[in-house]
Design an enzyme around this catalytic site. Structure first.
Site, PDB file in Angstrom:
ATOM      1  N   ASP A 167       0.967  -1.233   0.028  1.00  0.00           N
ATOM      2  CA  ASP A 167      -0.144  -0.083  -0.162  1.00  0.00           C
ATOM      3  C   ASP A 167       0.780   1.233   0.058  1.00  0.00           C
ATOM      4  O   ASP A 167       1.485   1.411   0.820  1.00  0.00           O
ATOM      5  CB  ASP A 167      -0.929  -0.007   1.143  1.00  0.00           C
ATOM      6  CG  ASP A 167      -1.653   1.247   1.263  1.00  0.00           C
ATOM      7  OD1 ASP A 167      -2.274   1.579   0.221  1.00  0.00           O
ATOM      8  OD2 ASP A 167      -2.175   1.835   2.339  1.00  0.00           O
ATOM      9  N   GLU A 251      -2.844  -2.028  -5.261  1.00  0.00           N
ATOM     10  CA  GLU A 251      -4.113  -1.443  -5.576  1.00  0.00           C
ATOM     11  C   GLU A 251      -4.014  -0.360  -6.822  1.00  0.00           C
ATOM     12  O   GLU A 251      -2.906   0.327  -6.722  1.00  0.00           O
ATOM     13  CB  GLU A 251      -4.342  -0.483  -4.295  1.00  0.00           C
ATOM     14  CG  GLU A 251      -5.691  -0.049  -4.451  1.00  0.00           C
ATOM     15  CD  GLU A 251      -5.990   0.876  -3.018  1.00  0.00           C
ATOM     16  OE1 GLU A 251      -7.379   0.970  -2.815  1.00  0.00           O
ATOM     17  OE2 GLU A 251      -5.292   1.123  -2.095  1.00  0.00           O
ATOM     18  N   CYS A 304     -12.009  -4.583   8.197  1.00  0.00           N
ATOM     19  CA  CYS A 304     -11.288  -5.221   9.298  1.00  0.00           C
ATOM     20  C   CYS A 304     -10.498  -6.447   8.564  1.00  0.00           C
ATOM     21  O   CYS A 304     -11.147  -7.379   8.179  1.00  0.00           O
ATOM     22  CB  CYS A 304     -11.791  -5.621  10.471  1.00  0.00           C
ATOM     23  SG  CYS A 304     -10.870  -6.485  11.763  1.00  0.00           S
ATOM     24  N   CYS A 307     -11.879  -9.731  10.774  1.00  0.00           N
ATOM     25  CA  CYS A 307     -13.188 -10.443  10.785  1.00  0.00           C
ATOM     26  C   CYS A 307     -14.070  -9.931   9.471  1.00  0.00           C
ATOM     27  O   CYS A 307     -15.150 -10.345   9.355  1.00  0.00           O
ATOM     28  CB  CYS A 307     -13.914  -9.963  12.201  1.00  0.00           C
ATOM     29  SG  CYS A 307     -14.123  -8.279  12.227  1.00  0.00           S
ATOM     30  N   CYS A 326     -14.354  -7.577  16.510  1.00  0.00           N
ATOM     31  CA  CYS A 326     -13.405  -8.366  17.113  1.00  0.00           C
ATOM     32  C   CYS A 326     -12.484  -7.812  18.093  1.00  0.00           C
ATOM     33  O   CYS A 326     -11.813  -8.442  18.982  1.00  0.00           O
ATOM     34  CB  CYS A 326     -12.716  -9.061  15.938  1.00  0.00           C
ATOM     35  SG  CYS A 326     -11.808  -7.930  14.907  1.00  0.00           S
ATOM     36  N   ASP A 333      -2.545   1.716   7.726  1.00  0.00           N
ATOM     37  CA  ASP A 333      -1.797   1.292   6.606  1.00  0.00           C
ATOM     38  C   ASP A 333      -1.545   0.040   6.334  1.00  0.00           C
ATOM     39  O   ASP A 333      -1.706  -0.700   5.328  1.00  0.00           O
ATOM     40  CB  ASP A 333      -0.705   2.332   6.175  1.00  0.00           C
ATOM     41  CG  ASP A 333      -0.853   3.763   6.152  1.00  0.00           C
ATOM     42  OD1 ASP A 333      -1.898   4.236   5.610  1.00  0.00           O
ATOM     43  OD2 ASP A 333       0.008   4.564   6.886  1.00  0.00           O
TER      44      ASP A 333
END
Length: 353
Positions: A167, A251, A304, A307, A326, A333
């Protein structure tokens, strides 16, 4: 002789572009490169100075024009523009009949002769096109395309354990899914104060004077230094990522749209994410590694990674957050980098390999 070749190739390129535009406006179709080449003998009889320039370099200028139109129609990269003599970066091509002597560190170019050269390294293979260029600081380079005859290595197998998610950002240049953060060197910001001083000196010089040329060269040198620093950093980082991982998940970013944000545009341009991705792609192809691209609208930051909870209230100022479901504490990041790697293994999110 170098500048005579630069000027002649630029003249031929503009002449060919003008003929293509004129014939399209009158006949509804563009003139071909081969038809333009047949017109070159008559053009040389009108301009005697063209006879001092390598004829194949002149033909290469028309080939470059043809390739520019091909990219325009195929990739929609923008209509070809006329070349300006005021552009400090100029180049011309030598398709063949040049000689490289590694013992004497010289290169013989047609119509120019032997030129003393600092050869970067030796090579083996079939010599293709050589390109001579000059930078804005007055440095001359020659790059030679060589076919070494080697085949591309086979693509290596990869899985989730041998794939890293990357990222890119502004505070940290790159954040990896393994938790590592690579600092953003911000070379432009480091030299910005000195650059402003030099540009102010340039603006005060009289146009056409020698002092203005000296000030212009000083500004060009600091821009070249920033470019070299940034390029060196990205080459080393991209090479390390390609060597340490079998696949890299990225990305897709709309950098052109992000540059419209005037508060962040200078920092985004300084990071130069597009050139970093380009270096990753060609290095991965050379070493048999894989680059995975996910869509630009995937919510990698707000989900997240443990979860799958979607945090709608997350803003740009929130650098870390705790998942309400969770209870896991997330670095913004690192969580995004982990999600990018996960999304890359979901076929509905993958847009390119």
């Amino acid at each position: 002789m170098f500048f005579q070749h630069f000027g002649t190739c630029r003249f031929i390129y503009n002449w060919g572009l003008e003929n293509k535009i004129r014939t399209y406006e009158t006949d509804g179709k563009s003139i071909s490169r081969f038809a333009l080449q047949k017109m070159l003998p008559d053009l040389k009889s009108e301009h005697d100075w063209m006879k001092d320039v390598n004829s194949q370099s002149i033909q290469s200028a028309l080939l470059n024009l043809e390739n520019a139109f091909t990219r325009f129609f195929r990739e929609k990269k923008g209509f070809p523009k006329f070349k300006s003599r005021k552009n400090p970066v100029q180049s011309f091509s030598v398709p063949q009949h040049y000689i490289v002597n590694f013992d004497t560190h010289k290169i013989k170019l047609p119509k120019i002769g032997w030129v003393k050269t600092k050869l970067h390294r030796k090579y083996e293979g079939a010599e293709k096109t050589a390109t001579v260029s000059v930078t804005s600081t007055g440095k001359f380079f020659i790059s030679i395309l060589v076919d070494d005859g080697q085949e591309q290595p086979p693509v290596q197998h990869f899985d989730a354990d041998t794939t890293v998610g990357v990222d890119v950002g502004i505070k940290d240049f790159a954040i990896l899914s393994n938790g590592e953060k690579i600092d953003n060197p911000r070379y432009l910001k480091q030299s910005l104060l000195r650059m402003k001083v030099l540009q102010k000196r340039l603006s005060r010089k009289q146009k056409g004077s020698n002092n203005r040329n000296k000030a212009k060269n000083a500004v060009a040198k600091i821009h070249e230094k920033i470019h070299n620093q940034r390029s060196d950093f990205q080459h080393k980082l991209s090479f390390r990522l390609v060597c340490e991982n079998q696949a890299i998940a990225l990305e897709t970013l709309n950098v052109k749209g992000m540059l419209k944000n005037h508060k962040l545009s200078q920092h985004i341009a300084d990071a130069s994410w597009s050139s970093f991705v380009t270096q990753l792609e060609y290095k991965a192809q050379k070493h048999g590694k894989t680059i995975l691209h996910i869509g630009q609208f995937e919510p990698s930051t707000k989900i997240c990674s443990e979860c799958g909870y979607y945090n709608r209230d997350l803003t740009l100022s929130d650098r870390d957050w705790i998942c309400p479901d969770c209870g896991v504490h997330h670095d913004r990041d690192i969580n995004a980098a982990i999600n990018i790697r996960k999304f890359a293994f979901d076929k509905q999110n993958l847009i390119g390999i």
